[in-house]
Design a protein around this motif. Structure first.
Motif, mmCIF file in Angstrom:
data_model
loop_
_atom_site.group_PDB
_atom_site.id
_atom_site.type_symbol
_atom_site.label_atom_id
_atom_site.label_comp_id
_atom_site.label_asym_id
_atom_site.label_seq_id
_atom_site.Cartn_x
_atom_site.Cartn_y
_atom_site.Cartn_z
ATOM 1 N N ASN A 1 0.793 -1.242 0.000
ATOM 2 C CA ASN A 1 0.000 0.000 0.000
ATOM 3 C C ASN A 1 0.821 1.286 0.000
ATOM 4 O O ASN A 1 0.291 2.356 0.271
ATOM 5 N N MET A 2 2.094 1.216 -0.316
ATOM 6 C CA MET A 2 2.881 2.441 -0.501
ATOM 7 C C MET A 2 2.632 2.893 -1.940
ATOM 8 O O MET A 2 3.096 2.250 -2.875
ATOM 9 N N VAL A 3 1.886 3.974 -2.105
ATOM 10 C CA VAL A 3 1.471 4.364 -3.453
ATOM 11 C C VAL A 3 1.914 5.762 -3.875
ATOM 12 O O VAL A 3 1.658 6.164 -5.004
ATOM 13 N N CYS A 4 2.548 6.492 -2.975
ATOM 14 C CA CYS A 4 2.920 7.864 -3.337
ATOM 15 C C CYS A 4 4.119 8.317 -2.510
ATOM 16 O O CYS A 4 4.547 7.626 -1.578
ATOM 17 N N ASN A 5 4.627 9.481 -2.842
ATOM 18 C CA ASN A 5 5.782 10.025 -2.109
ATOM 19 C C ASN A 5 5.453 10.303 -0.644
ATOM 20 O O ASN A 5 6.315 10.192 0.222
ATOM 21 N N ARG A 6 4.210 10.659 -0.371
ATOM 22 C CA ARG A 6 3.805 10.895 1.016
ATOM 23 C C ARG A 6 3.904 9.600 1.825
ATOM 24 O O ARG A 6 4.304 9.602 2.978
ATOM 25 N N CYS A 7 3.544 8.474 1.187
ATOM 26 C CA CYS A 7 3.664 7.167 1.845
ATOM 27 C C CYS A 7 5.124 6.894 2.201
ATOM 28 O O CYS A 7 5.414 6.383 3.289
#
Length: 187
Positions: free
Chosen positions: A8-14
């Motif tokens: 579930n790491m899908v973006c830079n924020r993650c």
């Protein structure tokens, strides 16, 4: 084990959130990217359990089995292609996945379908439609520009695919402006 795989790491924020939690636990990171963390030192099972618990509360999950890691890598490559690369690369998705994961595309496709209950192609289309929704909501690009950016052969093809997936035409979606976008990990 210096490499951790995280679902579930899908973006830079993650990436920033996961990095922050690793820092809190005193774990030094050598490299971090979508779905994968390489630590400078091996992690103890106690620290790994702590990290796993913290990540679960944040909507992430440590992945241990090989098949799940491959599935997560497929998803991360597709998400990166669709949402983070503003290139007009016309590379074939099967070639991109095969070369990045060092597996035959048929194997990847069958594994993905078996585990996820959908095809890689349908997942890819779903991601592209979410990107189209995002770009329509931003209202900065015309439908022609969106079609070009996402490598659709024509506006008509994009519109037909959009309607097939959402039940709405892009122009009607843009008109109602309700944010019908899903979080990337729910697509």
């Amino acid at each position: 084990m210096n490499t951790l795989f995280i679902k579930n790491m899908v973006c830079n924020r993650c990436i920033m959130v996961v990095q922050n939690e690793l820092d809190k636990l005193g774990l030094k990171v050598k490299n971090i990217k979508l779905g994968e963390v390489i630590l400078e030192k091996e992690i103890t099972s106690n620290k790994k359990n702590q990290l796993g618990d913290v990540l679960l509360t944040l909507g992430f999950q440590l992945i241990d089995d090989k098949k799940s890691r491959i599935i997560e890598k497929i998803k991360n490559i597709i998400i990166d292609l669709v949402h983070h690369q503003n290139s007009d690369s016309k590379a074939n998705l099967s070639d991109v996945l095969s070369s990045n994961l060092n597996h035959d595309y048929n194997y990847l496709s069958n594994l993905f379908s078996e585990i996820e209950g959908t095809t890689i192609e349908k997942y890819f289309i779903a991601q592209k439609i979410e990107k189209v929704k995002e770009l329509l909501v931003y209202d900065e690009l015309s439908l022609s520009e969106i079609a070009f950016r996402l490598n659709y052969s024509s506006v008509a093809y994009l519109s037909n695919q959009f309607k097939k997936v959402t039940g709405l035409t892009p122009s009607y979606f843009k008109q109602i402006k309700e944010d019908k976008r899903k979080p990337l990990d729910k697509v």
